[in-house]
Design an enzyme around this catalytic site. Structure first.
Site, short mmCIF file in Angstrom:
data_model
loop_
_atom_site.label_atom_id
_atom_site.label_comp_id
_atom_site.label_asym_id
_atom_site.label_seq_id
_atom_site.Cartn_x
_atom_site.Cartn_y
_atom_site.Cartn_z
N ASP A 229 -11.05 -1.72 6.99
CA ASP A 229 -9.92 -1.01 6.38
C ASP A 229 -9.94 0.48 6.68
O ASP A 229 -9.86 1.32 5.77
CB ASP A 229 -9.92 -1.21 4.86
CG ASP A 229 -10.04 -2.67 4.46
OD1 ASP A 229 -9.47 -3.52 5.16
OD2 ASP A 229 -10.70 -2.97 3.45
N GLU B 247 0.39 -5.96 3.41
CA GLU B 247 -0.47 -5.05 2.63
C GLU B 247 -0.81 -3.84 3.49
O GLU B 247 -0.27 -3.64 4.56
CB GLU B 247 -1.74 -5.79 2.20
CG GLU B 247 -2.49 -6.42 3.37
CD GLU B 247 -3.55 -7.42 2.95
OE1 GLU B 247 -4.16 -7.23 1.87
OE2 GLU B 247 -3.79 -8.38 3.70
#
Length: 526
Positions: free
Chosen positions: A13, A175
């Site tokens: 991420d 997302e």
């Protein structure tokens, strides 16, 4: 050339940021302290670890978080002379419910000091900030916890408060939003397809901040989903950066399975791809990740080699380890304990502090803690496995005072999956936990001081004592994201979002008081 992954091992991420000539990468840390790991570069080729930002309970409390809970998808930005770090803390993700709180801390420099966390509004995870001259905006994906619902699009609201507005309606597993203004367009970069082998990055744009947003007609900016032969799989969750010379790159996560679409022991890693603007869209050549990527037109900037093991000098109160760019100033907690830092080492669910860790030269003294299933005070000090072939070695000095005490080296993924070679009252014992089922492979006499090593050799884990290999070849692939996932009767129980660690583990299950000394600690890639 940039060679991917630029951050090998568990570094998912990524949020990338340039401030002047300095580039920073922030990555997720989940149940591990310090929270939000930072790396620094000046050429996008060479990266050095700065350690983590959230190194004390004032900033982050991981007590009780599940495996692969804790810190999800941080976002690092710079605005009005301050670094802004947004992060979510996931207390529960199972049973079709997400219990997460989003927070914001700021600092005048990336080294800190970081402010007390401010609780942010948000009805989902993967929160990020978009700064303009008029103010700052908070984005996040929306999670609908009603039965049969789930991912429900992307929303935006003023950071100072106000009602959210939908930027994207439900597009499935969407997302990781990041928003950019380039020319007359707003570009929304999102992750789609989940975090596994269907993962990818989609770019949408709108002239108006609030949309409507249209997706790039060329399809995903980046994905590996159509080609299992690619070296970098699971490519997704991207973040853009522009160099001083106007070149563009995207930082993204990726994984390297040992077999096609197989298990990823190293977890999800960080890679960089070059971005070209075509017809007003940011695109990666072929839409697939490459292992070697042309570097930007920046002066090469390698960093000095880091110490191979835990090798700080004797520390005066609050001093960071030698050679470490510890993030944040030294602070003392309410009990007088001070942070103990090293940029390559992490601790499980509780901060590294002098009330249970002691550092003197090359010697680390670790007080015993909870069992693998304890979620408040385990005593595991570990570092990411960054290569398919690597080893961790340490001389261990330990005299167990009872059957509840042990100390040694571990190959660790989560509370249910690990291989542990430990000094115990029964001697030297090698144990595997495979989805919580423990198996003892061998027991042999052992003195209270011995040199132990754990070696990752592709899909195999081996242990040795005083240079002698122990007669057991253990399955390294149970220490992987894919193996850790647990879905029972179609319902998610446990995620696998991290990666394998090699570490120093001391257990004192009855709380009777014990400690072990580890010295000559060395991690090596083979």
């Amino acid at each position: 050339m940039i060679r991917n992954p630029v951050l090998p091992g568990f570094h998912p991420d990524p949020s990338i940021l340039r401030v002047g000539a300095d580039y920073y990468l922030a990555t997720s840390t989940f149940e591990w302290y310090p929270g939000v790991r930072l790396h620094h570069s000046r050429d996008l080729v060479h990266w050095r670890p700065l350690g983590g930002v959230l190194d004390e309970r004032r900033l982050l409390d991981l007590s009780g978080v599940p495996d692969s809970g804790g810190v999800w998808a941080p976002d690092l930005t710079y605005h009005d002379g301050l670094f802004h770090l947004v992060y979510g803390v996931m207390d529960n993700y199972a049973h079709e419910v997400k219990d997460i709180t989003n927070h914001l801390v700021t600092a005048p420099t990336v080294e800190g000091p970081w402010s007390d966390p401010v609780r942010l509004p948000g009805r989902g995870f993967d929160a990020s900030l978009f700064h303009t001259a008029e103010g700052s905006w908070l984005l996040n994906m929306v999670f609908d916890s009603r039965p049969g619902k789930g991912f429900a699009g992307i929303e935006i609201r003023p950071l100072t408060g106000g009602e959210p507005r939908a930027l994207l309606a439900d597009r499935g597993l969407t997302e990781g939003p990041h928003l950019y203004r380039v020319g007359d367009w707003h570009y929304l970069v999102v992750a789609e397809g989940g975090t596994g082998y269907e993962h990818g990055i989609t770019v949408l744009r709108s002239r108006d901040l609030f949309g409507p947003y249209e997706a790039d007609p060329a399809g995903p900016m980046l994905t590996s989903r159509h080609d299992p032969s690619l070296a970098l799989q699971k490519a997704g969750h991207g973040c853009l950066v522009e160099t001083q010379a106007g070149e563009w790159y995207v930082a993204h996560l990726a994984a390297r399975p040992y077999t096609p679409r197989g298990r990823c022991v190293l977890g999800r890693e960080t890679a960089l791809q070059r971005v070209e603007w075509v017809d007003g869209w940011p695109r990666v050549a072929g839409g697939v990740p490459a292992v070697e990527v042309p570097a930007p037109a920046l002066p090469p900037h390698p960093w000095p080699a880091a110490a191979a093991g835990w090798d700080p000098p004797d520390q005066p109160p609050g001093a960071p380890p030698r050679g470490a760019s510890a993030v944040g100033p030294a602070r003392r907690g309410p009990s007088g304990a001070r942070p103990v830092r090293h940029p390559d080492w992490s601790t499980l669910r509780r901060p590294a502090s002098s009330d249970w860790l002691g550092v003197s030269g090359d010697r680390l003294t670790v007080a015993g803690g909870q069992s693998p299933h304890g979620r408040r005070a385990p005593s595991l000090v570990a570092r990411r496995v960054t290569a398919s072939r690597c080893s961790l070695e340490a001389r261990v000095t330990f005299e167990p005072g009872g059957v509840h005490q042990s100390a040694g080296l571990v190959a660790y993924y989560n509370a249910l999956n690990w291989h542990y070679l430990a000094l115990t009252t029964d001697g030297l014992v090698l144990t595997t936990s495979d989805r919580g089922v423990r198996t003892v492979h061998l027991t042999e006499p052992c003195p209270s001081r011995t040199v132990l090593a754990v070696t990752f050799d592709g899909p195999v884990v081996r242990f040795s004592r005083d240079g002698r290999d122990l007669p057991a070849e253990l399955d390294a692939t149970i220490l992987s994201d894919e193996y850790a996932d647990e879905i029972i009767d179609g319902r998610l129980r446990t995620f696998g979002f991290t990666g394998a660690f090699a570490g120093l583990w001391v257990q004192d299950l009855a709380g009777e008081g014990c400690s072990a000394v580890f010295d000559r600690t060395r991690y090596r890639e083979v």
